[in-house]
Design a protein around this motif. Structure first.
Motif, PDB file in Angstrom:
ATOM      1  N   ALA A  39       0.904  -1.102  -0.059  1.00 54.48           N
ATOM      2  CA  ALA A  39       0.034   0.114  -0.030  1.00 54.48           C
ATOM      3  C   ALA A  39       0.761   1.075   0.109  1.00 54.48           C
ATOM      4  CB  ALA A  39      -0.953  -0.147   1.090  1.00 54.48           C
ATOM      5  N   ALA A  40       2.019   1.173   0.733  1.00 56.56           N
ATOM      6  CA  ALA A  40       2.807   2.437   0.701  1.00 56.56           C
ATOM      7  C   ALA A  40       3.481   2.717  -0.511  1.00 56.56           C
ATOM      8  CB  ALA A  40       3.982   2.057   1.843  1.00 56.56           C
ATOM      9  N   GLY A  41       3.987   1.622  -1.235  1.00 58.31           N
ATOM     10  CA  GLY A  41       4.489   1.599  -2.670  1.00 58.31           C
ATOM     11  C   GLY A  41       3.540   2.147  -3.540  1.00 58.31           C
ATOM     12  N   ARG A  42       2.366   1.543  -3.586  1.00 55.31           N
ATOM     13  CA  ARG A  42       1.131   2.256  -4.497  1.00 55.31           C
ATOM     14  C   ARG A  42       0.928   3.823  -3.968  1.00 55.31           C
ATOM     15  NH1 ARG A  42      -1.011   2.503  -9.098  1.00 55.31           N
ATOM     16  NH2 ARG A  42      -3.250   2.900  -9.117  1.00 55.31           N
ATOM     17  N   CYS A  43       0.989   4.064  -2.845  1.00 51.67           N
ATOM     18  CA  CYS A  43       0.897   5.613  -2.452  1.00 51.67           C
ATOM     19  C   CYS A  43       1.901   6.314  -2.962  1.00 51.67           C
ATOM     20  CB  CYS A  43       0.510   5.506  -1.075  1.00 51.67           C
ATOM     21  SG  CYS A  43       0.353   7.131  -0.552  1.00 51.67           S
ATOM     22  N   LEU A  44       3.341   5.978  -2.859  1.00 52.55           N
ATOM     23  CA  LEU A  44       4.337   6.570  -3.400  1.00 52.55           C
ATOM     24  C   LEU A  44       4.245   6.621  -4.778  1.00 52.55           C
ATOM     25  CD1 LEU A  44       7.170   7.670  -2.746  1.00 52.55           C
ATOM     26  CD2 LEU A  44       8.009   5.333  -2.988  1.00 52.55           C
ATOM     27  N   GLN A  45       3.970   5.869  -5.469  1.00 57.20           N
ATOM     28  CA  GLN A  45       3.989   5.820  -7.012  1.00 57.20           C
ATOM     29  C   GLN A  45       2.941   6.825  -7.576  1.00 57.20           C
ATOM     30  OE1 GLN A  45       2.663   2.121  -9.012  1.00 57.20           O
ATOM     31  NE2 GLN A  45       3.156   2.674 -10.945  1.00 57.20           N
ATOM     32  N   LEU A  46       1.700   7.028  -6.898  1.00 53.64           N
ATOM     33  CA  LEU A  46       0.706   7.828  -7.279  1.00 53.64           C
ATOM     34  C   LEU A  46       1.065   9.418  -6.768  1.00 53.64           C
ATOM     35  CD1 LEU A  46      -2.384   5.741  -6.292  1.00 53.64           C
ATOM     36  CD2 LEU A  46      -1.722   6.388  -8.651  1.00 53.64           C
ATOM     37  N   SER A  47       1.790   9.366  -5.746  1.00 50.69           N
ATOM     38  CA  SER A  47       2.376  10.573  -5.258  1.00 50.69           C
ATOM     39  C   SER A  47       3.074  11.173  -6.382  1.00 50.69           C
ATOM     40  CB  SER A  47       2.748  10.720  -3.811  1.00 50.69           C
ATOM     41  OG  SER A  47       1.941  10.041  -2.930  1.00 50.69           O
ATOM     42  N   SER A  48       4.063  10.304  -6.645  1.00 53.99           N
ATOM     43  CA  SER A  48       5.211  10.687  -7.773  1.00 53.99           C
ATOM     44  C   SER A  48       4.183  11.158  -9.186  1.00 53.99           C
ATOM     45  CB  SER A  48       6.019   9.670  -8.311  1.00 53.99           C
ATOM     46  OG  SER A  48       6.594   9.154  -6.965  1.00 53.99           O
ATOM     47  N   GLU A  49       3.303  10.656  -9.448  1.00 55.98           N
ATOM     48  CA  GLU A  49       2.528  11.167 -10.577  1.00 55.98           C
ATOM     49  C   GLU A  49       1.798  12.491 -10.412  1.00 55.98           C
ATOM     50  OE1 GLU A  49      -0.165   8.145 -11.498  1.00 55.98           O
ATOM     51  OE2 GLU A  49       1.321   6.472 -12.023  1.00 55.98           O
ATOM     52  N   ALA A  50       1.607  12.759  -8.988  1.00 61.15           N
ATOM     53  CA  ALA A  50       1.105  14.069  -9.018  1.00 61.15           C
ATOM     54  C   ALA A  50       1.745  15.372  -8.812  1.00 61.15           C
ATOM     55  CB  ALA A  50       0.220  13.900  -7.428  1.00 61.15           C
ATOM     56  N   VAL A  51       3.201  14.933  -8.169  1.00 61.23           N
ATOM     57  CA  VAL A  51       4.105  15.997  -7.944  1.00 61.23           C
ATOM     58  C   VAL A  51       5.345  16.048  -8.827  1.00 61.23           C
ATOM     59  CG1 VAL A  51       3.354  16.035  -5.489  1.00 61.23           C
ATOM     60  CG2 VAL A  51       5.455  14.697  -6.277  1.00 61.23           C
ATOM     61  N   GLY A  52       5.443  14.942  -9.697  1.00 56.21           N
ATOM     62  CA  GLY A  52       6.510  15.056 -10.688  1.00 56.21           C
ATOM     63  C   GLY A  52       7.872  14.652  -9.948  1.00 56.21           C
ATOM     64  N   GLU A  53       9.045  14.877 -10.539  1.00 52.95           N
ATOM     65  CA  GLU A  53      10.172  14.776 -10.282  1.00 52.95           C
ATOM     66  C   GLU A  53      10.848  15.160  -8.936  1.00 52.95           C
ATOM     67  OE1 GLU A  53      13.318  15.065 -13.347  1.00 52.95           O
ATOM     68  OE2 GLU A  53      12.038  13.517 -14.693  1.00 52.95           O
ATOM     69  N   VAL A  54       9.815  16.206  -8.426  1.00 56.76           N
ATOM     70  CA  VAL A  54      10.544  16.933  -7.249  1.00 56.76           C
ATOM     71  C   VAL A  54      10.606  15.914  -6.094  1.00 56.76           C
ATOM     72  CG1 VAL A  54       8.111  17.370  -6.598  1.00 56.76           C
ATOM     73  CG2 VAL A  54      10.061  18.750  -5.877  1.00 56.76           C
TER      74      VAL A  54
ATOM     75  N   LEU B 117       9.059   6.230 -10.862  1.00 56.44           N
ATOM     76  CA  LEU B 117       9.167   6.411 -12.254  1.00 56.44           C
ATOM     77  C   LEU B 117       7.798   6.606 -12.729  1.00 56.44           C
ATOM     78  CD1 LEU B 117      11.800   3.696 -13.147  1.00 56.44           C
ATOM     79  CD2 LEU B 117      12.192   5.959 -12.908  1.00 56.44           C
ATOM     80  N   VAL B 118       7.388   7.605 -13.506  1.00 56.58           N
ATOM     81  CA  VAL B 118       6.232   8.121 -13.994  1.00 56.58           C
ATOM     82  C   VAL B 118       6.096   7.704 -15.335  1.00 56.58           C
ATOM     83  CG1 VAL B 118       4.748  10.139 -14.203  1.00 56.58           C
ATOM     84  CG2 VAL B 118       6.148   9.944 -12.317  1.00 56.58           C
ATOM     85  N   ASP B 119       5.236   7.087 -15.835  1.00 56.67           N
ATOM     86  CA  ASP B 119       4.761   6.854 -17.287  1.00 56.67           C
ATOM     87  C   ASP B 119       4.213   8.271 -17.959  1.00 56.67           C
ATOM     88  OD1 ASP B 119       4.726   4.020 -16.958  1.00 56.67           O
ATOM     89  OD2 ASP B 119       2.899   3.828 -15.832  1.00 56.67           O
ATOM     90  N   ASP B 120       4.619   8.143 -19.245  1.00 63.27           N
ATOM     91  CA  ASP B 120       4.067   8.984 -20.241  1.00 63.27           C
ATOM     92  C   ASP B 120       4.880  10.432 -19.697  1.00 63.27           C
ATOM     93  OD1 ASP B 120       2.325   7.294 -21.490  1.00 63.27           O
ATOM     94  OD2 ASP B 120       0.871   7.503 -19.844  1.00 63.27           O
ATOM     95  N   SER B 121       5.805  10.382 -19.282  1.00 62.61           N
ATOM     96  CA  SER B 121       6.697  11.557 -18.704  1.00 62.61           C
ATOM     97  C   SER B 121       8.070  11.643 -19.001  1.00 62.61           C
ATOM     98  CB  SER B 121       6.391  11.875 -17.234  1.00 62.61           C
ATOM     99  OG  SER B 121       7.169  12.870 -16.829  1.00 62.61           O
ATOM    100  N   GLU B 122       8.499  12.575 -19.923  1.00 63.37           N
ATOM    101  CA  GLU B 122       9.872  12.464 -20.410  1.00 63.37           C
ATOM    102  C   GLU B 122      10.646  12.671 -19.138  1.00 63.37           C
ATOM    103  OE1 GLU B 122      12.609  11.803 -23.197  1.00 63.37           O
ATOM    104  OE2 GLU B 122      10.752  11.653 -23.505  1.00 63.37           O
ATOM    105  N   PRO B 123      11.626  11.662 -18.856  1.00 60.42           N
ATOM    106  CA  PRO B 123      12.676  12.006 -17.608  1.00 60.42           C
ATOM    107  C   PRO B 123      13.490  13.233 -17.926  1.00 60.42           C
ATOM    108  CG  PRO B 123      13.029  10.053 -18.663  1.00 60.42           C
ATOM    109  CD  PRO B 123      11.783  10.598 -19.344  1.00 60.42           C
ATOM    110  N   SER B 124      13.824  14.060 -16.819  1.00 60.49           N
ATOM    111  CA  SER B 124      14.718  15.211 -17.132  1.00 60.49           C
ATOM    112  C   SER B 124      16.319  14.456 -16.940  1.00 60.49           C
ATOM    113  CB  SER B 124      14.696  15.970 -15.870  1.00 60.49           C
ATOM    114  OG  SER B 124      14.807  15.433 -14.723  1.00 60.49           O
ATOM    115  N   ASP B 125      17.428  15.323 -17.462  1.00 63.31           N
ATOM    116  CA  ASP B 125      18.713  14.945 -17.300  1.00 63.31           C
ATOM    117  C   ASP B 125      19.176  14.413 -16.062  1.00 63.31           C
ATOM    118  OD1 ASP B 125      18.762  15.475 -20.133  1.00 63.31           O
ATOM    119  OD2 ASP B 125      19.716  17.426 -19.999  1.00 63.31           O
ATOM    120  N   ASN B 126      18.571  15.338 -14.847  1.00 68.60           N
ATOM    121  CA  ASN B 126      18.778  15.034 -13.679  1.00 68.60           C
ATOM    122  C   ASN B 126      18.099  13.577 -13.147  1.00 68.60           C
ATOM    123  OD1 ASN B 126      20.377  17.567 -13.042  1.00 68.60           O
ATOM    124  ND2 ASN B 126      18.295  18.455 -12.393  1.00 68.60           N
ATOM    125  N   MET B 127      16.895  13.198 -13.694  1.00 68.34           N
ATOM    126  CA  MET B 127      16.373  11.799 -13.270  1.00 68.34           C
ATOM    127  C   MET B 127      17.342  11.000 -14.070  1.00 68.34           C
ATOM    128  SD  MET B 127      14.391   9.860 -11.820  1.00 68.34           S
ATOM    129  CE  MET B 127      12.476  10.481 -11.641  1.00 68.34           C
TER     130      MET B 127
END
Length: 774
Positions: free
Chosen positions: A333-348, A380-390
């Motif tokens: 459940a924690a992993g799922r929440c982390l994944q969705l939070s990544s999609e919400a806030v992005g690479e920050v 790692l977020v689907d449908d999002s071009e990762p930055s050079d930093n990522m």
């Protein structure tokens, strides 16, 4: 007597059913079941099964079939239906749990059919009244709440909105902390989670919303664990339906849920994570859509540091006793929440997890290593071009991750294989310096435990699409080795576990599909091996149904592989093997006892496309299966495949004579207007009979008529007039006359495209005839 004997037989079966829904005398069966349900002398289990059987006679997961069942029930004499309802409703307060629970399902299903037709308009009112009046009968209140809950879960909100205030009053009263019966509180909470779908008028009133949120908060602090979980389910519904109204409650909800996650039972903690996952999911969708009318309110961003902190803590709370990937624990459940939070806030989010990954990826405890790998894959977020930093961050992690593939703990290796597969899928540039080594690690992973091997096959599936990229071109020369290892893994004795066999076959097909010109010779070298495998699958020894299912699965996957390869290899390679391929295709189709093997049809269509007119010698044996596919109107997928194969054969001009042409056109026209083929769409009633539109697009059928006309030319003239009548009716449909939801607009646009394509094909095919030359 006869009904009771039948039901006793059903009771011994795990899937009770009288199979009478297709009979003409439904009234007799309804009467018999109702009599048995009400018979106080009948055994309680029999009465319960009779109730559930009555419910099942009115319910189907298939929308088209549900329409048929609805019509059949409403066709029963109204007097009889009323007598059934009058007899059943009082049993919701029966002293017997078995009777109450079964009748709750039957009454709810009758209500779901009749309420939209205004045939039982006072049912919800009666349930609400019963809940409020049965204060001294906890069992009755529970059953009344269950019945109401079933209705609230499935009913179209438009048919319940006028009842929302009364429903909420009864539910919230039953949820209060003063309610002495814990089960009543739990069931009421479950009803609320569903009823919130049609309570917007109430939730938009601040005082009512505050009271509902207060009651939910009290439930979260209840002593009963089920009550706490049910209350979080209510919060999940609030997040889904009323995200824009959450703002003032977020600080308090975070405080409560943090306490729950850290200190409560695991199941309740999972429920708390689910609420924040729903919030994050909504924000992720809004961030992707960038709709100014529905902006993200950035609740996750506001608490990002805190939510990431607790999520990372819980990632290391894996179950020590579970190394078989079973169940859903707090770490999942924690992993799922982390994944969705990544999609919400992005690479920050990377800066919040970087140190955790670096500290734990080489940790002494397997919990640390697995958590670090899961954390990395989750951000790692689907449908999002990762930055050079990522990309730089991921490159640093590739070597440590590769080392974890040799870990002693299967859980670490499994999660790591998934994470590396995610990197290939989302940020392949991070693997550019180690492409060959990573692919070799994936191939080696095919020999590990089924769960690891299945993720390895999936990772190789992701590698296939990258062969066009310069940094992965080196992989092309290893296609033969990769495919052979995938096929070897599919032959493992345990390949049925964790979907390993299917994963391997799908990866093989995808490697073929993605192969470029440089790889064609390698695919041709494997081609006859694929056919040989299908030969073995056709003559496989079958001793029981499990063996038969296994055989069918292998046949379908190999037909898919061969079909994909046929489109890639040179036509002369197909021609050299066509006799054997089509013989095997026909044998597969013949061995299904009337069912249509879609992949076998597609394989035959691919051969037709490759051979052109030379396919004519296979038409006589193959076409009957295509015609049968066009008749399978209860399965849109089968018809869609048959329509596509029909186009392939006519485009090939492969000996499609007048008799075949007549049968094909008749079935295509019938499919266009079949009630079983389409699903309801609001407001499109005038386009086709029965208020229906395609579960797959009408466009394909209209286009296919155009393909046929181009192939047979003047012979198509006799079909023009009736077909134009259908097209004219469809073309007159107007967006102004229907409710403009996205699905309907897309459907109508595709419909018109299909009509124009069909007309264009007809004009081209008939251009040599006198009327069209003018």
């Amino acid at each position: 007597g006869r009904f009771q004997l039948q039901l006793q037989g059903c009771w011994r079966s795990p899937f009770p059913s009288l199979h009478f829904v297709n009979t003409t005398n439904a009234s007799q069966h309804v009467t018999g079941l109702t009599t048995l349900i009400c018979d106080e002398s009948a055994p309680l289990p029999i009465r319960q099964v009779a109730s559930i059987t009555l419910k099942n006679c009115l319910y189907s997961k298939n929308e088209a079939q549900q329409d048929v069942l609805d019509e059949r029930w409403l066709a029963v004499d109204a007097g009889l239906r009323n007598s059934v309802k009058t007899a059943l409703f009082p049993l919701l307060t029966s002293p017997h749990l078995e009777v109450r629970s079964g009748v709750a399902q039957a009454v709810a299903q009758i209500g779901l059919v009749e309420i939209p037709q205004e045939q039982w308009p006072d049912l919800i009112d009666a349930l609400v009244k019963g809940i409020q009046e049965a204060q001294q009968n906890a069992g009755a209140r529970v059953s009344l709440l269950q019945c109401l809950g079933y209705i609230c879960e499935e009913i179209d909100p438009a048919h319940a909105e006028s009842k929302s205030s009364d429903v909420l009053t009864a539910i919230v009263q039953a949820m209060r902390k003063e309610e002495p019966e814990a089960e009543v509180r739990v069931r009421a909470s479950e009803v609320l989670a569903n009823a919130l779908r049609f309570a917007r008028s109430n939730m938009e009133k601040e005082n009512e919303r505050n009271y509902i949120m207060q009651i939910i908060a009290e439930g979260i602090q209840a002593e009963d664990e089920d009550m706490r979980k049910a209350s979080y389910s209510c919060l999940c519904s609030v997040a889904e339906e009323y995200y824009d109204l959450l703002g003032e409650y977020i600080p308090h909800l975070w405080g409560m849920s943090l306490n729950t996650i850290m200190n409560d039972d695991e199941e309740v903690g999972i429920a708390a994570f689910e609420f924040w996952s729903n919030v994050a999911s909504e924000e992720g969708e809004r961030a992707m859509e960038m709709n100014d009318a529905q902006p993200s309110l950035n609740f996750i961003s506001a608490i990002l540091k805190d939510i990431v902190s607790v999520t990372l803590t819980m990632l290391t709370r894996q179950d020590d006793d579970n190394d078989e990937e079973e169940g859903w624990g707090i770490s999942h459940a924690a992993g799922r929440c982390l994944q969705l939070s990544s999609e919400a806030v992005g690479e920050v989010i990377v800066e919040h997890v970087r140190q955790f990954i670096q500290d734990n990826i080489k940790g002494d405890d397997w919990h640390q290593r697995e958590a670090a790998a899961l954390c990395l894959g989750s951000i790692l977020v689907d449908d999002s071009e990762p930055s050079d930093n990522m990309i730089h961050f991921l490159k640093e992690a590739v070597i440590p991750l590769s080392q974890l593939l040799k870990d002693n703990d299967v859980r670490v290796r499994d999660t790591t294989m998934w994470t590396l597969g995610r990197i290939v899928e989302v940020a392949p540039a991070a693997l550019s310096e180690h492409a060959t080594q990573v692919c070799e690690a994936f191939v080696n992973g095919l020999q590990q435990e089924p769960r690891v091997a299945a993720h390895a096959a999936w990772a190789l599936h992701n590698v296939a699409q990258l062969m066009q990229l310069e940094e992965f071109r080196e992989v092309i020369k290893y296609i033969t080795q990769i495919v052979q290892n995938l096929l070897s893994a599919s032959d493992r004795g345990d390949a049925h576990m964790k979907n390993l066999r299917n994963s391997c076959y799908e990866a093989v097909a995808y490697f073929i599909q993605c192969a470029n010109e440089d790889a064609i010779a390698l695919i041709e070298g494997l081609f006859e091996g694929f056919i040989s495998r299908l030969q073995h699958a056709v003559v496989m020894v079958v001793q029981n149904q499990s063996d038969r299912d296994h055989q069918f699965q292998i046949q379908e996957q190999l037909c898919n592989i061969i079909q994909t390869a046929v489109y890639k290899v040179r036509p002369e390679v197909v021609a050299r093997n066509a006799d054997l391929i089509m013989e095997l295709v026909v044998q597969v189709l013949q061995g299904r006892n009337g069912e249509i093997a879609e992949e076998a049809l597609l394989c035959g269509g691919a051969v037709a496309s490759a051979l052109g007119s030379d396919f004519g010698k296979y038409v006589e044996r193959f076409v009957p299966f295509v015609l049968k596919g066009l008749e399978e109107v209860r399965s849109g997928d089968v018809v869609a495949v048959a329509v596509g194969v029909t186009s392939e054969m006519f485009n090939a001009k492969a000996g499609m004579n007048e008799a075949i042409l007549s049968e094909v056109c008749k079935r295509l026209a019938s499919a266009l207007q079949s009630i079983d083929l389409w699903r309801e769409v609001k407001g499109v009633s005038r386009i086709f009979p029965s208020s229906i539109c395609a579960s797959f697009s009408h466009q394909a059928i209209f286009t296919t008529f155009g393909d046929i006309a181009m192939a047979v030319e003047g012979s198509f003239m006799q079909y023009v007039q009736p077909l134009f009548s259908i097209m004219e009716n469809a073309a007159r449909s107007s967006l102004e006359e229907v409710e403009k939801d996205e699905d309907t607009v897309a459907y109508l646009n595709n419909l018109r495209t299909g009509i124009f394509e069909g007309i264009s094909g007809m004009l081209q095919g008939l251009r040599t005839l006198e009327p069209f030359r003018k």
